[in-house]
Design an enzyme around this catalytic site. Structure first.
Site, PDB file in Angstrom:
ATOM      1  N   ASP A 140      -9.146  19.832 -13.850  1.00 52.89           N
ATOM      2  CA  ASP A 140      -9.479  18.471 -14.276  1.00 52.89           C
ATOM      3  C   ASP A 140      -9.194  18.413 -15.778  1.00 52.89           C
ATOM      4  OD1 ASP A 140     -10.694  16.137 -15.212  1.00 52.89           O
ATOM      5  OD2 ASP A 140     -12.296  16.214 -13.732  1.00 52.89           O
ATOM      6  N   ARG A 152       0.822  -1.210   0.000  1.00 53.21           N
ATOM      7  CA  ARG A 152       0.000   0.000   0.000  1.00 53.21           C
ATOM      8  C   ARG A 152       0.859   1.266   0.000  1.00 53.21           C
ATOM      9  NH1 ARG A 152      -2.106   1.869   4.369  1.00 53.21           N
ATOM     10  NH2 ARG A 152      -2.298  -0.185   5.344  1.00 53.21           N
ATOM     11  N   LYS A 208      -9.906   7.375 -19.414  1.00 53.87           N
ATOM     12  CA  LYS A 208     -10.424   7.856 -20.691  1.00 53.87           C
ATOM     13  C   LYS A 208      -9.305   7.882 -21.747  1.00 53.87           C
ATOM     14  CE  LYS A 208     -14.023   8.577 -17.959  1.00 53.87           C
ATOM     15  NZ  LYS A 208     -14.197   9.850 -17.258  1.00 53.87           N
ATOM     16  N   TYR A 259     -17.963  17.562 -14.381  1.00 56.99           N
ATOM     17  CA  TYR A 259     -18.353  16.150 -14.294  1.00 56.99           C
ATOM     18  C   TYR A 259     -19.274  15.957 -13.092  1.00 56.99           C
ATOM     19  CZ  TYR A 259     -17.747  11.069 -14.141  1.00 56.99           C
ATOM     20  OH  TYR A 259     -17.947   9.719 -14.132  1.00 56.99           O
TER      21      TYR A 259
HETATM   22  C1  LIG Z   1     -14.673  10.175 -15.936  1.00 57.29           C
HETATM   23  C2  LIG Z   1     -14.328  11.476 -15.350  1.00 57.29           C
HETATM   24  C3  LIG Z   1     -13.911  11.579 -14.014  1.00 57.29           C
HETATM   25  C4  LIG Z   1     -13.903  10.400 -13.074  1.00 57.29           C
HETATM   26  O1  LIG Z   1     -12.999   9.416 -13.449  1.00 57.29           O
HETATM   27  P1  LIG Z   1     -13.157   7.840 -13.114  1.00 57.29           P
HETATM   28  O2  LIG Z   1     -11.899   7.263 -13.657  1.00 57.29           O
HETATM   29  O3  LIG Z   1     -14.420   7.362 -13.764  1.00 57.29           O
HETATM   30  O4  LIG Z   1     -13.244   7.738 -11.607  1.00 57.29           O
HETATM   31  C5  LIG Z   1     -13.533  12.834 -13.544  1.00 57.29           C
HETATM   32  N1  LIG Z   1     -13.580  13.931 -14.325  1.00 57.29           N
HETATM   33  C6  LIG Z   1     -13.996  13.875 -15.605  1.00 57.29           C
HETATM   34  C7  LIG Z   1     -14.018  15.119 -16.427  1.00 57.29           C
HETATM   35  C8  LIG Z   1     -14.384  12.644 -16.158  1.00 57.29           C
HETATM   36  O5  LIG Z   1     -14.817  12.604 -17.424  1.00 57.29           O
END
Ligand SMILES: *Cc1c(COP(=O)(O)O)cnc(C)c1O
Length: 367
Positions: A167, A46, A192, A98
């Site tokens: 983000d 961890r 993504k 988001y």
């Molecule tokens: C998908 C997404 C997240 C969250 O990410 P996960 O990997 O699904 O936890 C945060 N911000 C944006 C803009 C996203 O598209």
């Protein structure tokens, strides 16, 4: 060195070092550690893992800072909130970011006494910044693809003593480098486009601030939001193709956006690369290309559902940034100020003419 070359090699073993270019995933919860733990580089799973270390070196090179990897994008978001905010602080959050991030702020931060001020991505941040501790930006925003000026807002926030976190999920560090533009923190879901194969969840935070990096590592250790070595290794294996994938995907997305914008039966095409986008000039200044997402409005739920059902190549799925094109009717999830016919379309690596032909036949059949 060209940035694409840097990305291809990022975190891989240096030339001349024996062994594989990228070591395989190291699976271990514990390590042989007799005596004083301080004498051992590796102690418990961890706390650290060599597979993470290589991946974090790559992410740091991409972002221009130090990076900490997390189990998902939301784990990275939660860690960033956790290390920067306490009772009495003010968080300025995009009202169109988001949806899970807005829900996290409402369900966790507000009850513990953090004031959350919502401002749209294209809104006027000046008043909201008064007394703020953290300004959160998401540009291009998901799913409306609005764009804000990171550099301008970072200067504004710095003058008022606020930290800026961006983000960067929709753009990725390949298309946009918020730390270079003055943000203190960059956060991303690597689920993504960064990893791009729709086969894992991961996230990261990067910063140039040593104290913040240490706090983020401690947060990860204490909260246990650690990534699995297999996911991290798969992600790292996908990284050298990032420039290839994204240049193809962004070029195709530009073509799809132009095609959609010319269709009289499609309204509200959102793509920062369109000259008609309200923040096109800002996007051009701060992004290397305009991203893999195109959003558009088919007005009603029945038409949107018929359109999605009529597609033959493009898959119906949530998420985005993968090598296979996908689309969804975003309003089915709730939480966003969008119409029932709003489509979020993620452009993959297929030939652009096949993607556009599929969209065209589906639009024509469901007009
Ligand atoms: C998908 C997404 C997240 C969250 O990410 P996960 O990997 O699904 O936890 C945060 N911000 C944006 C803009 C996203 O598209």
């Amino acid at each position: 060195m060209h940035r694409d070359t840097l990305i291809v090699h990022a975190g891989y073993r240096p030339r001349g070092e024996p062994g594989p270019f990228l070591a395989g995933p190291q699976f271990s919860s514990t390590y042989t550690t007799p005596g004083d733990p301080a004498e051992h580089a590796l102690t418990y799973g961890r706390f650290h893992n060599p597979t993470w270390t290589a991946w974090e070196a790559a992410l740091g090179a991409l972002e221009g800072g130090h990076a900490v990897a997390f189990a998902s994008g939301m784990a990275a978001v939660a860690a960033t909130f956790g290390v920067t905010l306490k009772r009495g602080d003010v968080l300025v959050l995009p009202s169109d970011c988001y949806y899970a991030i807005r829900r996290l702020a409402a369900s966790w931060l507000e009850p513990i006494g953090v004031e959350v001020r919502l401002v749209p991505t294209h809104g006027d941040h000046a008043a909201a910044l008064e007394g703020a501790r953290l300004l959160w930006l998401e540009t291009p925003s998901n799913p409306l693809l609005d764009v804000c000026d990171i550099q301008g807002l970072a200067e504004h926030a710095r003058a008022r003593g606020a930290l800026v976190a961006v983000d960067n999920t929709t753009a990725t560090a390949y298309l946009q480098q918020p730390l270079e533009l003055g943000a203190a923190l960059v956060v991303a879901s690597d689920t993504k486009a960064l990893t791009g194969h729709s086969d894992l969840l991961l996230g990261h935070v990067a910063t140039r601030d040593e104290a913040l990096i240490a706090a983020l590592r401690t947060w990860r250790t204490h909260h246990g939001a650690i990534p699995g070595p297999m996911e991290v290794w798969l992600a790292h294996r996908s990284l050298p193709t990032l420039p290839l994938r994204l240049s193809r995907q962004c070029a195709s997305a530009e073509r799809l956006a132009a095609f959609l914008a010319a269709r009289p039966d499609v309204a509200g095409v959102h793509y920062p690369g369109l000259p008609s986008h309200p923040a096109h000039a800002t996007a051009r200044r701060q992004m290397r290309a305009f991203g893999t997402l195109v959003s558009f409005d088919l007005a009603t739920r029945p038409r949107a559902e018929a359109f999605l059902g009529a597609l033959s190549l493009v898959r119906e799925a949530t998420s985005f940034g993968g090598v296979l094109s996908m689309a969804e009717r975003r309003a089915r999830w709730g939480g966003d100020a969008i119409s029932d016919g709003f489509i979020r379309f993620s452009v993959g690596c297929e030939a652009a003419e096949d993607i556009i032909a599929d969209v065209e036949q589906a639009l024509d059949r469901t007009r």
